[in-house]
Design an enzyme around this catalytic site. Structure first.
Site, short mmCIF file in Angstrom:
data_model
loop_
_atom_site.label_atom_id
_atom_site.label_comp_id
_atom_site.label_asym_id
_atom_site.label_seq_id
_atom_site.Cartn_x
_atom_site.Cartn_y
_atom_site.Cartn_z
N PRO A 1 49.35 28.92 80.48
CG PRO A 1 51.36 29.96 80.01
CD PRO A 1 50.27 29.17 79.38
CD GLU A 2 44.81 28.26 84.99
OE1 GLU A 2 44.14 28.76 85.91
OE2 GLU A 2 44.88 27.03 84.79
#
Length: 274
Positions: free
Chosen positions: A2-3
């Site tokens: 996840p960014e």
């Protein structure tokens, strides 16, 4: 992994369920999830009130009313899920927070790379080195053109690798690095120091715009990401480069290719990204 947009989406979801709620019990089902003493973690978290849920880069910061902060990094496959009081742990459930309102918040992680750590509020940068060295958030006020251009000039690293370095800029990962480089017409192989000030200005604008837009879209569900309520993101349907190897470039029709930069798969258009 996840960014920033995905972590921010999770933060907003958790805020709706966690903030100003009392944690009545904590179960740690996977000891290696925690950095530090699990007994101390459980003792200090149990009975506390979650005042707010913050984010720094890809880290979630759960602020407790006893001046403690839970620092959470979901890594590759970690995710939070809101469950009712009858829900039972799943195969990959690593922690369960039971709230006074009857809800449970599960932390699941199929890859088991995620970490949690309890630190005194205000001591985050002293206890977690990556927070201490992290670059600015990609917003209009925190990411200035002067900072970006000056920092680029000091590095011979390929710009794709430079963008992935959290010491330069907080929150970008593989997906959005590919996207902002495509939007800016910059080859991922270009040395950072060769980026002109004009190009840096365009790059800055695209970084800020793309991450803001991705947050509005609920992030990208490329592999397994869903938010705390179990909803997938929509940004994956609006990507221009990432995941589109072999497809025509949406700008000039040339075939997108995939190479490795900084040991990460990198998709770009060799015709219009120079």
């Amino acid at each position: 992994m996840p960014e920033l947009p995905e972590v921010e989406t999770v933060r907003r979801g958790l805020s709706n369920y966690f903030a100003n709620e009392k944690i009545v019990s904590v179960k740690i089902l996977y000891r290696k999830l925690l950095l530090g003493d699990p007994e101390k973690f459980i003792q200090q978290v149990t009975g506390s009130l979650v005042r707010q849920v913050d984010r720094r880069g890809k880290f979630l910061l759960l602020r407790l009313d006893n001046q403690q902060t839970i620092i959470s990094h979901m890594r590759m496959e970690g995710r939070y899920a809101i469950e009712d009081d009858s829900a039972q742990p799943r195969k990959h459930t690593e922690a369960i927070f039971k709230l006074a309102n009857g809800s449970q918040i599960f932390y699941d992680d199929t890859r088991k790379f995620g970490k949690m750590q309890l630190v005194a509020t205000g001591q985050e940068t002293k206890e977690v080195r990556s927070l201490a060295t992290m670059g600015p958030e990609p917003t209009e006020t925190t990411l200035t053109l002067n900072y970006l251009f000056a920092r680029l000039q000091k590095s011979k690293k390929a710009i794709k690798g430079w963008l992935l370095d959290q010491n330069n800029l907080a929150g970008l990962g593989n997906i959005y690095a590919d996207e902002v480089l495509w939007m800016s017409k910059i080859s991922p192989l270009r040395p950072a120091c060769e980026i002109s000030r004009q190009e840096a200005e365009v790059l800055r604008e695209n970084i800020i715009h793309e991450l803001t837009f991705a947050i509005d879209q609920g992030g990208s569900t490329v592999h397994s990401f869903i938010d705390a309520s179990g909803h997938a993101g929509h940004m994956q349907d609006k990507l221009h480069a990432y995941g589109r190897v072999g497809q025509p470039c949406q700008r000039d029709g040339y075939e997108l290719i995939k190479i490795k930069v900084a040991q990460r798969g990198t998709t770009y258009c060799p015709h219009c990204q120079k």
